[in-house]
Design a protein around this motif. Structure first.
Motif, mmCIF file in Angstrom:
data_model
loop_
_atom_site.group_PDB
_atom_site.id
_atom_site.type_symbol
_atom_site.label_atom_id
_atom_site.label_comp_id
_atom_site.label_asym_id
_atom_site.label_seq_id
_atom_site.Cartn_x
_atom_site.Cartn_y
_atom_site.Cartn_z
ATOM 1 N N GLU A 191 0.825 -1.206 0.000
ATOM 2 C CA GLU A 191 0.000 0.000 0.000
ATOM 3 C C GLU A 191 0.857 1.253 0.000
ATOM 4 O OE1 GLU A 191 -4.143 1.317 2.162
ATOM 5 O OE2 GLU A 191 -2.572 0.465 3.424
ATOM 6 N N ILE A 192 1.914 1.246 0.795
ATOM 7 C CA ILE A 192 2.799 2.413 0.857
ATOM 8 C C ILE A 192 3.535 2.604 -0.463
ATOM 9 C CG2 ILE A 192 4.909 3.330 1.917
ATOM 10 C CD1 ILE A 192 3.990 2.060 4.549
ATOM 11 N N PHE A 193 4.048 1.530 -1.020
ATOM 12 C CA PHE A 193 4.870 1.603 -2.232
ATOM 13 C C PHE A 193 4.051 1.272 -3.481
ATOM 14 C CE2 PHE A 193 7.825 1.130 1.208
ATOM 15 C CZ PHE A 193 8.925 1.879 0.840
ATOM 16 N N ASP A 194 2.820 1.766 -3.520
ATOM 17 C CA ASP A 194 1.920 1.410 -4.615
ATOM 18 C C ASP A 194 2.418 1.861 -5.982
ATOM 19 O OD1 ASP A 194 1.574 4.087 -4.067
ATOM 20 O OD2 ASP A 194 -0.580 3.976 -3.682
ATOM 21 N N ILE A 195 3.250 2.892 -6.043
ATOM 22 C CA ILE A 195 3.755 3.365 -7.336
ATOM 23 C C ILE A 195 4.622 2.302 -8.013
ATOM 24 C CG2 ILE A 195 5.838 4.445 -6.406
ATOM 25 C CD1 ILE A 195 5.481 6.666 -8.475
ATOM 26 N N LEU A 196 5.166 1.366 -7.223
ATOM 27 C CA LEU A 196 5.995 0.307 -7.793
ATOM 28 C C LEU A 196 5.164 -0.839 -8.348
ATOM 29 C CD1 LEU A 196 8.851 0.094 -5.130
ATOM 30 C CD2 LEU A 196 8.755 1.473 -7.214
ATOM 31 N N LEU A 256 7.224 8.746 -0.443
ATOM 32 C CA LEU A 256 7.142 7.407 0.134
ATOM 33 C C LEU A 256 7.752 7.361 1.532
ATOM 34 C CD1 LEU A 256 7.924 5.118 -2.941
ATOM 35 C CD2 LEU A 256 5.707 5.809 -2.019
ATOM 36 N N LEU A 257 8.793 8.162 1.777
ATOM 37 C CA LEU A 257 9.333 8.228 3.135
ATOM 38 C C LEU A 257 8.328 8.874 4.083
ATOM 39 C CD1 LEU A 257 11.794 7.718 4.987
ATOM 40 C CD2 LEU A 257 12.407 10.097 4.604
ATOM 41 N N THR A 258 7.673 9.932 3.609
ATOM 42 C CA THR A 258 6.659 10.591 4.433
ATOM 43 C C THR A 258 5.579 9.595 4.846
ATOM 44 O OG1 THR A 258 7.033 12.726 3.353
ATOM 45 C CG2 THR A 258 4.940 12.435 4.498
ATOM 46 N N ARG A 259 5.183 8.735 3.932
ATOM 47 C CA ARG A 259 4.162 7.735 4.241
ATOM 48 C C ARG A 259 4.584 6.812 5.379
ATOM 49 N NH1 ARG A 259 1.507 5.320 -1.369
ATOM 50 N NH2 ARG A 259 0.299 7.184 -1.928
ATOM 51 N N ILE A 310 8.953 -6.671 -8.594
ATOM 52 C CA ILE A 310 9.674 -7.603 -7.734
ATOM 53 C C ILE A 310 9.875 -7.060 -6.323
ATOM 54 C CG2 ILE A 310 11.968 -6.761 -8.423
ATOM 55 C CD1 ILE A 310 12.861 -9.745 -8.387
ATOM 56 N N PHE A 311 9.972 -5.752 -6.151
ATOM 57 C CA PHE A 311 10.173 -5.193 -4.816
ATOM 58 C C PHE A 311 8.936 -5.327 -3.940
ATOM 59 C CE2 PHE A 311 13.566 -2.058 -6.514
ATOM 60 C CZ PHE A 311 14.505 -3.072 -6.469
ATOM 61 N N ASN A 312 7.759 -5.285 -4.545
ATOM 62 C CA ASN A 312 6.502 -5.346 -3.796
ATOM 63 C C ASN A 312 5.949 -6.757 -3.648
ATOM 64 O OD1 ASN A 312 6.345 -2.639 -3.273
ATOM 65 N ND2 ASN A 312 4.678 -2.210 -4.685
ATOM 66 N N SER A 313 6.333 -7.639 -4.523
ATOM 67 C CA SER A 313 5.684 -8.946 -4.594
ATOM 68 C C SER A 313 6.172 -9.899 -3.509
ATOM 69 C CB SER A 313 5.925 -9.581 -5.971
ATOM 70 O OG SER A 313 7.314 -9.733 -6.209
ATOM 71 N N ASP A 314 5.342 -10.884 -3.212
ATOM 72 C CA ASP A 314 5.649 -11.940 -2.247
ATOM 73 C C ASP A 314 5.311 -13.288 -2.856
ATOM 74 O OD1 ASP A 314 6.664 -10.644 0.110
ATOM 75 O OD2 ASP A 314 4.663 -9.848 0.481
ATOM 76 N N GLU A 315 5.754 -14.337 -2.173
ATOM 77 C CA GLU A 315 5.389 -15.719 -2.481
ATOM 78 C C GLU A 315 5.618 -16.074 -3.955
ATOM 79 O OE1 GLU A 315 1.397 -15.959 -0.989
ATOM 80 O OE2 GLU A 315 2.064 -16.161 1.082
ATOM 81 N N GLN A 316 4.601 -16.662 -4.631
ATOM 82 C CA GLN A 316 4.808 -17.216 -5.970
ATOM 83 C C GLN A 316 5.160 -16.148 -6.996
ATOM 84 O OE1 GLN A 316 5.057 -20.377 -6.462
ATOM 85 N NE2 GLN A 316 5.467 -20.207 -8.662
ATOM 86 N N SER A 317 4.492 -15.004 -6.912
ATOM 87 C CA SER A 317 4.785 -13.926 -7.861
ATOM 88 C C SER A 317 6.239 -13.485 -7.736
ATOM 89 C CB SER A 317 3.855 -12.738 -7.608
ATOM 90 O OG SER A 317 4.214 -11.637 -8.429
ATOM 91 N N TRP A 318 6.716 -13.347 -6.507
ATOM 92 C CA TRP A 318 8.109 -12.945 -6.290
ATOM 93 C C TRP A 318 9.061 -14.015 -6.822
ATOM 94 C CZ3 TRP A 318 11.509 -15.607 -2.965
ATOM 95 C CH2 TRP A 318 12.781 -15.041 -2.888
ATOM 96 N N ARG A 374 5.550 -2.391 -17.287
ATOM 97 C CA ARG A 374 5.634 -1.091 -16.611
ATOM 98 C C ARG A 374 6.162 -1.254 -15.188
ATOM 99 N NH1 ARG A 374 4.048 1.000 -11.645
ATOM 100 N NH2 ARG A 374 3.875 3.264 -11.797
ATOM 101 N N ASP A 375 5.588 -2.205 -14.437
ATOM 102 C CA ASP A 375 6.003 -2.416 -13.055
ATOM 103 C C ASP A 375 7.450 -2.894 -12.994
ATOM 104 O OD1 ASP A 375 3.451 -1.719 -12.403
ATOM 105 O OD2 ASP A 375 2.764 -3.749 -11.939
#
Length: 528
Positions: free
Chosen positions: A122-127, A231-234, A131-139, A313-314
């Motif tokens: 949620e915080i890093f939604d622009i990404l 993003l740091l402010t968030r 790969i930085f946001n993903s977890d588990e199988q997607s990562w 894009r991501d």
């Protein structure tokens, strides 16, 4: 149900955000002056006071301008791990740690229990879903694919050739021009332009040529800087706070929205051009597009065109962030550190001169020298100096994790399900218990063994490139680029950092220098 009052409130807040902000600030500082400041003045402890209702938020806001150093002070006094308590019911309770035992457990030994989590996404939604946001199988799928590309000999050769070419034809001529004019220059700006060009080439296969005498404005680069600050402010205010700002489109959230639009526009143009050209280049997007066209990548099966474009894009945003911002920041801090430690500079220069003495042809005093991959690979002290700089100034100063199942960490702290853990790589590099009593000394020798080889330090102690299964795939790429730049700069020029504002980190998720790095450049002509 009549909701007009809600729209009227939003309209008022959008029309008069300064009034709202002034009221909030007045209320906060009234509380601070009468309750907080008096108690702090009578206490020598750096541990923030946990006040009813507001928790430790006042201490965070007061020290926001020196966030990383303040966090280091707190962790040093608390013993490398510390519970930060935010305002009640606002989801700001974090475990802050720089304990290597905790890092080894969270990032390695029990990796599956500590994903990035929904809050991070949620915080890093622009990404996006990169790969930085993903977890588990997607990562796992994304990492496998990225690793197959970046570990290939063809791509590694492309990286080395691109870095050498950009330094030889872009950086050195620009620095030489600046040195001849005798004017001051912001080296951070220069390095970020350099890494922007090289990363664009690696990701898209194009050179935007922003590293030029004209210093053209690059909207995408400016947008990324605005986004990183937002993003740091968030991460430093209650979630409800920044979500309200996002709803109202004011402050940092307004800047983030505008930056997001610019980022999407830039990347969409390059993806469209890449598809139109149909050229089989060595860049990363070409590899993804070609594999999708050939239907060889199972991770791409069944994706419609729009979905695949979003994937591209991501992926592009994640790699642009990893390549441009981090390496540019690392180079900036390295040359600042070098300016404070002339003996280290002298030893690097000696190593470079020894390398040139082994060449078949001795370079002339007027020749601008660029070093090759084989030469750089033998320079132990140069590599050690870069590691020492990264210890003090890791480009990504914080890592963020969440907890799936409750357990007790090696430090003895119990973390419950959903707990947020912030790992400070910045603080870890400044801990006596981790690096010894000489931690404050700039000593590349600590990285060199008695046999003259690089000394191994575990990644959970040296966190500049993350640790465990999520360790940075681009570590070798980053070192190759940094060595090429540093060797060419140090051998050909002397950098004199000008006096000015105290060097301090910028408020961003990337450890850039707040006021840039103003310097004068002198050509080294008198060589033996």
């Amino acid at each position: 149900m009549d909701m007009s009052w809600l729209m009227d409130t939003k309209t008022f807040l959008q029309a008069y955000p300064d009034i709202v902000l002034a009221f909030v600030c007045f209320a906060f500082f009234f509380f601070f002056c009468y309750c907080y400041y008096d108690r702090i003045c009578r206490s020598r402890s750096r541990i923030p006071v946990n006040w009813p209702v507001v928790g430790m938020l006042p201490a965070l806001l007061v020290n926001l301008h020196r966030l990383h150093d303040w966090g280091t002070d707190v962790l040093r006094e608390a013993g490398c791990s510390f519970w930060f308590r935010g305002p009640w019911f606002l989801g700001m309770n974090h475990l802050l740690t720089c304990d290597p035992a905790n890092v080894h457990h969270v990032f390695g030994a029990n990796f599956s229990n500590y994903p990035k989590g929904e809050a991070f996404l949620e915080i890093f939604d622009i990404l996006g879903d990169g790969i930085f946001n993903s977890d588990e199988q997607s990562w796992k799928e994304q990492r496998t694919k990225a690793h197959s590309i970046m570990s290939g000999r063809r791509f590694r050769t492309f990286v080395a050739d691109s870095a050498r070419s950009k330094v030889e034809k872009g950086l050195l001529p620009l620095i030489h021009h600046i040195a001849q004019r005798g004017v001051a220059v912001d080296l951070q700006d220069v390095f970020l332009r350099l890494t922007f060009d090289t990363t664009c080439n690696l990701v898209f296969g194009v050179d935007p040529r922003c590293l030029s005498v004209e210093f053209p404005t690059i909207p995408f680069a400016r947008a990324m800087d605005d986004a990183m600050a937002a993003l740091l402010t968030r991460q430093t205010v209650p979630p409800a706070w920044w979500k309200l700002m996002r709803w109202l489109r004011v402050g940092e959230e307004k800047k983030l929205a505008m930056a997001w639009k610019e980022v999407d526009h830039f990347i969409a143009e390059h993806i469209a051009e890449k598809k139109r050209s149909g050229e089989a280049n060595d860049d990363m997007l070409s590899a993804y597009i070609n594999d999708n066209d050939d239907d060889n990548d199972r991770a791409m099966d069944g994706k419609r065109s729009t979905e695949f474009d979003k994937f591209l894009r991501d992926t592009a945003v994640n790699f642009m962030l990893a390549g441009r911002d981090t390496t540019g920041a690392a180079l900036t801090w390295f040359f600042w550190l070098l300016s404070q430690n002339p003996m280290v500079e002298a030893k690097i220069l000696k190593e470079l001169e020894e390398a040139t003495s082994l060449r078949k042809e001795r370079p002339s005093s007027d020749e601008l020298i660029v070093f090759g991959t084989d030469e750089l690979g033998k320079m132990v002290y140069l590599h050690a100096a870069l590691c020492e700089s990264l210890r003090f100034f890791p480009p990504v100063p914080f890592e963020h994790k969440s907890v799936l199942q409750s357990e007790v960490l090696p430090s003895g702290h119990r973390v419950g399900q959903g707990t947020k853990i912030l790992v400070s790589a910045y603080a870890m590099g400044r801990m006596e218990g981790v690096w010894g009593g000489d931690w404050a000394e700039v000593r590349p020798e600590r990285w060199i063994s008695e046999k003259g080889r690089m000394r191994y330090e575990p990644s959970y102690k040296f966190l500049a490139f993350n640790s465990g299964p999520r360790a940075c795939l681009g570590k070798d790429v980053a070192f190759a680029q940094m060595k090429t730049v540093v060797a060419a700069m140090v051998y050909n020029f002397h950098v004199e950092v000008l006096r000015g504002p105290v060097a301090a980190p910028k408020l961003s998720i990337i450890l850039q220098m707040k006021n840039g790095l103003m310097a004068r450049i002198e050509r080294r002509r008198d060589r033996k």
